[in-house]
Design a protein around this motif. Structure first.
Motif, PDB file in Angstrom:
ATOM      1  N   UNK A  30       0.835  -1.286  -0.070  1.00  0.00           N
ATOM      2  CA  UNK A  30       0.063  -0.112  -0.128  1.00  0.00           C
ATOM      3  C   UNK A  30       0.865   1.369   0.093  1.00  0.00           C
ATOM      4  N   UNK A  31       0.290   2.312  -0.289  1.00  0.00           N
ATOM      5  CA  UNK A  31       0.877   3.538  -0.200  1.00  0.00           C
ATOM      6  C   UNK A  31      -0.059   4.575   0.543  1.00  0.00           C
ATOM      7  N   UNK A  32       0.749   5.397   1.329  1.00  0.00           N
ATOM      8  CA  UNK A  32       0.151   6.495   2.174  1.00  0.00           C
ATOM      9  C   UNK A  32       0.425   7.726   1.487  1.00  0.00           C
ATOM     10  N   UNK A  33      -0.346   8.804   1.596  1.00  0.00           N
ATOM     11  CA  UNK A  33       0.010  10.245   0.916  1.00  0.00           C
ATOM     12  C   UNK A  33      -0.564  11.329   1.600  1.00  0.00           C
ATOM     13  N   UNK A  34       0.035  12.484   1.276  1.00  0.00           N
ATOM     14  CA  UNK A  34      -0.500  13.584   1.850  1.00  0.00           C
ATOM     15  C   UNK A  34      -0.858  14.391   0.736  1.00  0.00           C
ATOM     16  N   UNK A  35      -1.866  15.141   0.888  1.00  0.00           N
ATOM     17  CA  UNK A  35      -2.427  16.235  -0.255  1.00  0.00           C
ATOM     18  C   UNK A  35      -2.763  17.473   0.385  1.00  0.00           C
ATOM     19  N   UNK A  36      -2.990  18.502  -0.359  1.00  0.00           N
ATOM     20  CA  UNK A  36      -3.340  19.738   0.387  1.00  0.00           C
ATOM     21  C   UNK A  36      -4.470  20.401  -0.604  1.00  0.00           C
ATOM     22  N   UNK A  37      -5.356  21.174  -0.047  1.00  0.00           N
ATOM     23  CA  UNK A  37      -6.065  22.014  -0.650  1.00  0.00           C
ATOM     24  C   UNK A  37      -6.076  23.522  -0.274  1.00  0.00           C
ATOM     25  N   UNK A  38      -5.717  24.523  -1.047  1.00  0.00           N
ATOM     26  CA  UNK A  38      -5.918  25.803  -0.400  1.00  0.00           C
ATOM     27  C   UNK A  38      -7.117  26.487  -1.063  1.00  0.00           C
ATOM     28  N   UNK A  39      -7.676  27.516  -0.168  1.00  0.00           N
ATOM     29  CA  UNK A  39      -8.877  28.260  -0.848  1.00  0.00           C
ATOM     30  C   UNK A  39      -8.894  28.763  -2.069  1.00  0.00           C
ATOM     31  N   UNK A  40     -10.118  28.016  -2.789  1.00  0.00           N
ATOM     32  CA  UNK A  40     -10.253  28.402  -4.182  1.00  0.00           C
ATOM     33  C   UNK A  40      -9.165  27.676  -5.343  1.00  0.00           C
ATOM     34  N   UNK A  41      -8.404  26.728  -4.877  1.00  0.00           N
ATOM     35  CA  UNK A  41      -7.642  25.920  -5.373  1.00  0.00           C
ATOM     36  C   UNK A  41      -7.933  24.572  -5.713  1.00  0.00           C
ATOM     37  N   UNK A  42      -7.424  24.009  -6.515  1.00  0.00           N
ATOM     38  CA  UNK A  42      -7.609  22.330  -6.742  1.00  0.00           C
ATOM     39  C   UNK A  42      -6.722  21.675  -5.663  1.00  0.00           C
ATOM     40  N   UNK A  43      -7.009  20.494  -5.284  1.00  0.00           N
ATOM     41  CA  UNK A  43      -6.331  19.796  -4.409  1.00  0.00           C
ATOM     42  C   UNK A  43      -4.910  19.134  -4.898  1.00  0.00           C
ATOM     43  N   UNK A  44      -4.153  19.400  -4.388  1.00  0.00           N
ATOM     44  CA  UNK A  44      -2.659  18.843  -5.185  1.00  0.00           C
ATOM     45  C   UNK A  44      -1.965  17.888  -4.124  1.00  0.00           C
ATOM     46  N   UNK A  45      -1.056  17.304  -4.810  1.00  0.00           N
ATOM     47  CA  UNK A  45      -0.271  16.111  -4.210  1.00  0.00           C
ATOM     48  C   UNK A  45       0.950  16.778  -3.554  1.00  0.00           C
ATOM     49  N   UNK A  46       1.049  16.289  -2.299  1.00  0.00           N
ATOM     50  CA  UNK A  46       2.229  16.739  -1.407  1.00  0.00           C
ATOM     51  C   UNK A  46       3.347  15.570  -1.467  1.00  0.00           C
ATOM     52  N   UNK A  47       2.868  14.597  -1.038  1.00  0.00           N
ATOM     53  CA  UNK A  47       3.984  13.294  -0.716  1.00  0.00           C
ATOM     54  C   UNK A  47       3.202  12.262  -0.558  1.00  0.00           C
ATOM     55  N   UNK A  48       4.076  11.271  -1.008  1.00  0.00           N
ATOM     56  CA  UNK A  48       3.727   9.709  -0.772  1.00  0.00           C
ATOM     57  C   UNK A  48       4.790   8.772  -0.241  1.00  0.00           C
ATOM     58  N   UNK A  49       4.561   7.763   0.338  1.00  0.00           N
ATOM     59  CA  UNK A  49       5.290   6.802   0.667  1.00  0.00           C
ATOM     60  C   UNK A  49       4.838   5.506   0.415  1.00  0.00           C
ATOM     61  N   UNK A  50       5.535   4.438  -0.002  1.00  0.00           N
ATOM     62  CA  UNK A  50       5.224   2.989  -0.068  1.00  0.00           C
ATOM     63  C   UNK A  50       5.352   2.223   1.348  1.00  0.00           C
ATOM     64  N   UNK A  51       4.518   1.673   1.587  1.00  0.00           N
ATOM     65  CA  UNK A  51       4.483   1.133   2.908  1.00  0.00           C
ATOM     66  C   UNK A  51       5.857   0.163   3.184  1.00  0.00           C
TER      67      UNK A  51
END
Length: 117
Positions: A30-51
């Protein structure tokens, strides 16, 4: 279920560490990840790690400032954020991608990070 925590208000140049605890089993592929979404913006990928393999991928926008890590014994993934900038202000979400899947299908509730300049 994913439970994210660790967000808050910090001054520019400061640091925060986000945590995401998973209930249930995280399988080795499996992979775990972090994303973020700023006001008025699309959600964007930040980081991921394979377990199992601990392969880490970081978005160019945060490379050199953010680090993703995981503690398999605690079923927890972390996002260490250093030298924060105002443009890092967003709601941060952790997510889980099952082995062999191309999509993150399970999402946490999000934690707010606000960076004041």
């Amino acid at each position: 279920q994913l439970q994210a925590s660790g967000g808050g208000l910090v001054q520019a140049g400061g640091s925060l560490r986000l945590s995401c605890a998973a209930t249930g089993t995280i399988y080795s592929g499996d992979t775990m990840g972090w994303f973020r979404q700023a006001p008025g913006k699309e959600r964007e990928f930040v980081a991921e790690v394979t377990w199992r393999n601990y392969k880490r991928t970081i978005a160019d926008s945060v490379k050199g400032r953010f680090t993703i890590s995981r503690d398999a014994a605690k079923n927890t993934v972390y996002l260490q954020m250093n030298n924060l900038r105002s443009e890092d202000t967003a709601v941060y979400f952790c997510a889980h991608k099952p082995t062999g899947s191309g999509d993150f299908g399970l999402w946490g509730q999000g934690t707010q990070v606000t960076v004041s300049s």
